[in-house]
Design a protein around this motif. Structure first.
Motif, mmCIF file in Angstrom:
data_model
loop_
_atom_site.group_PDB
_atom_site.id
_atom_site.type_symbol
_atom_site.label_atom_id
_atom_site.label_comp_id
_atom_site.label_asym_id
_atom_site.label_seq_id
_atom_site.Cartn_x
_atom_site.Cartn_y
_atom_site.Cartn_z
ATOM 1 N N CYS A 1 12.658 -9.764 6.803
ATOM 2 C CA CYS A 1 12.177 -8.444 7.061
ATOM 3 C C CYS A 1 10.554 -8.697 6.693
ATOM 4 O O CYS A 1 9.676 -7.879 7.379
ATOM 5 N N GLY A 2 10.126 -9.638 5.933
ATOM 6 C CA GLY A 2 8.680 -9.598 5.513
ATOM 7 C C GLY A 2 8.181 -8.717 4.583
ATOM 8 O O GLY A 2 6.792 -8.855 4.175
ATOM 9 N N VAL A 3 8.644 -7.676 4.159
ATOM 10 C CA VAL A 3 8.522 -6.903 3.263
ATOM 11 C C VAL A 3 7.881 -7.445 2.186
ATOM 12 O O VAL A 3 6.739 -6.977 1.454
ATOM 13 N N CYS A 4 8.325 -8.599 1.258
ATOM 14 C CA CYS A 4 7.670 -8.959 0.359
ATOM 15 C C CYS A 4 6.601 -9.801 0.516
ATOM 16 O O CYS A 4 5.708 -10.051 -0.452
ATOM 17 N N GLN B 1 -2.117 -13.526 4.701
ATOM 18 C CA GLN B 1 -2.546 -14.230 5.852
ATOM 19 C C GLN B 1 -1.786 -14.960 6.737
ATOM 20 O O GLN B 1 -2.004 -15.286 7.837
ATOM 21 N N LEU B 2 -0.630 -15.390 6.238
ATOM 22 C CA LEU B 2 0.490 -16.240 6.823
ATOM 23 C C LEU B 2 1.347 -15.590 7.777
ATOM 24 O O LEU B 2 1.978 -16.223 8.715
ATOM 25 N N LEU B 3 1.436 -14.191 7.548
ATOM 26 C CA LEU B 3 2.530 -13.758 8.153
ATOM 27 C C LEU B 3 2.024 -13.170 9.510
ATOM 28 O O LEU B 3 1.083 -12.595 9.762
ATOM 29 N N ASP B 4 3.078 -13.497 10.866
ATOM 30 C CA ASP B 4 2.892 -13.247 12.046
ATOM 31 C C ASP B 4 3.216 -11.659 12.147
ATOM 32 O O ASP B 4 4.459 -11.263 11.907
ATOM 33 N N VAL C 1 8.845 -5.634 9.062
ATOM 34 C CA VAL C 1 7.350 -5.374 9.245
ATOM 35 C C VAL C 1 6.704 -5.712 10.499
ATOM 36 O O VAL C 1 5.507 -5.217 10.758
ATOM 37 N N ALA C 2 7.591 -6.097 11.308
ATOM 38 C CA ALA C 2 7.068 -6.635 12.802
ATOM 39 C C ALA C 2 6.453 -5.488 13.402
ATOM 40 O O ALA C 2 7.238 -4.627 13.464
ATOM 41 N N GLY C 3 5.087 -5.560 13.859
ATOM 42 C CA GLY C 3 4.686 -4.600 14.712
ATOM 43 C C GLY C 3 4.025 -3.602 13.569
ATOM 44 O O GLY C 3 3.567 -2.340 14.237
ATOM 45 N N GLU D 1 -6.677 -0.982 -0.504
ATOM 46 C CA GLU D 1 -5.991 0.142 -1.153
ATOM 47 C C GLU D 1 -5.944 1.644 -0.583
ATOM 48 O O GLU D 1 -5.154 2.229 -0.971
ATOM 49 N N GLU D 2 -6.632 1.763 0.439
ATOM 50 C CA GLU D 2 -6.449 2.913 1.459
ATOM 51 C C GLU D 2 -5.261 2.775 2.351
ATOM 52 O O GLU D 2 -4.993 3.698 3.028
ATOM 53 N N ARG D 3 -4.499 1.954 2.364
ATOM 54 C CA ARG D 3 -3.525 1.366 3.412
ATOM 55 C C ARG D 3 -2.059 1.654 2.803
ATOM 56 O O ARG D 3 -1.011 0.973 3.304
ATOM 57 N N VAL D 4 -1.672 2.280 1.933
ATOM 58 C CA VAL D 4 -0.246 2.690 1.274
ATOM 59 C C VAL D 4 0.368 3.246 2.182
ATOM 60 O O VAL D 4 0.126 4.228 2.933
ATOM 61 N N VAL D 5 1.802 2.720 2.451
ATOM 62 C CA VAL D 5 2.696 3.256 3.372
ATOM 63 C C VAL D 5 3.950 3.642 2.626
ATOM 64 O O VAL D 5 3.959 3.316 1.321
ATOM 65 N N ARG D 6 4.723 4.446 3.160
ATOM 66 C CA ARG D 6 5.684 5.239 2.423
ATOM 67 C C ARG D 6 7.108 4.550 2.981
ATOM 68 O O ARG D 6 8.164 5.252 2.740
ATOM 69 N N TRP D 7 7.083 3.845 4.235
ATOM 70 C CA TRP D 7 8.263 3.172 4.691
ATOM 71 C C TRP D 7 8.965 2.131 4.133
ATOM 72 O O TRP D 7 10.073 1.892 4.258
ATOM 73 N N VAL D 8 8.621 1.794 3.028
ATOM 74 C CA VAL D 8 9.266 0.868 2.170
ATOM 75 C C VAL D 8 9.849 1.561 0.776
ATOM 76 O O VAL D 8 9.413 2.220 0.379
#
Length: 151
Positions: free
Chosen positions: A28-31, A53-56, A126-128, A142-149
């Motif tokens: 999933c890439g969440v980690c 930086q390595l995550l596509d 996390v794709a897309g 710090e301004e990019r916190v999400v609630r979908w995880v």
């Protein structure tokens, strides 16, 4: 690949072969997202949509998985012994679920193969939905916190 039938049901995590351990990951890439951890209270972990930086960010896959720790020294190579300190992993994470005595998520590819897996997996991947850390400074992250995880 060396994998025993239904290994996730029959063996404790610390007895899995390397191929079995890797197969538990749903990719999933969440980690790989930048997160802000509260060391005292896991439920206050905040995930961002900013990725290593390595995550596509289009596929949600690591672009250099075999060598990731030499490129990103703080990249975690998860082991069974680390799981008690890793409860910030998302609630769908197979490693976390098995550690907590739960079953694999119903959509996991080990249960259904790739076709059924892909339909549900998009909700968790996390794709897309992420951007590279190379595009931001620390203050902007710090301004990019999400609630979908969900942890």
């Amino acid at each position: 690949m060396k994998m025993r039938p239904k290994f996730w049901e029959k063996y404790p995590l610390h007895e899995l072969f390397d191929d079995e351990w890797e197969a538990l990951c749903d990719g999933c890439g969440v980690c790989c997202l930048v997160k802000f951890l509260d060391d005292e209270q896991v439920q206050f972990t905040e995930y961002t949509d900013v990725a290593c930086q390595l995550l596509d960010c289009q596929t949600g896959q690591c672009s250099n998985y075999p060598n990731r720790q030499s490129v990103v020294p703080d990249c975690i190579r998860l082991t069974a012994d680390m799981l008690p300190q890793m409860l910030w992993l998302p609630r769908h994470c197979a490693y976390k679920r098995l550690y907590l005595g739960q079953k694999l998520p119903s959509w996991h590819r080990l249960l259904h193969g790739t076709t059924q897996h892909q339909a549900q997996f998009a909700k968790y991947s996390v794709a897309g939905r992420c951007v590279s850390e190379l595009e931001f400074d620390e203050a902007a992250i710090e301004e990019r916190v999400v609630r979908w995880v969900k942890i």
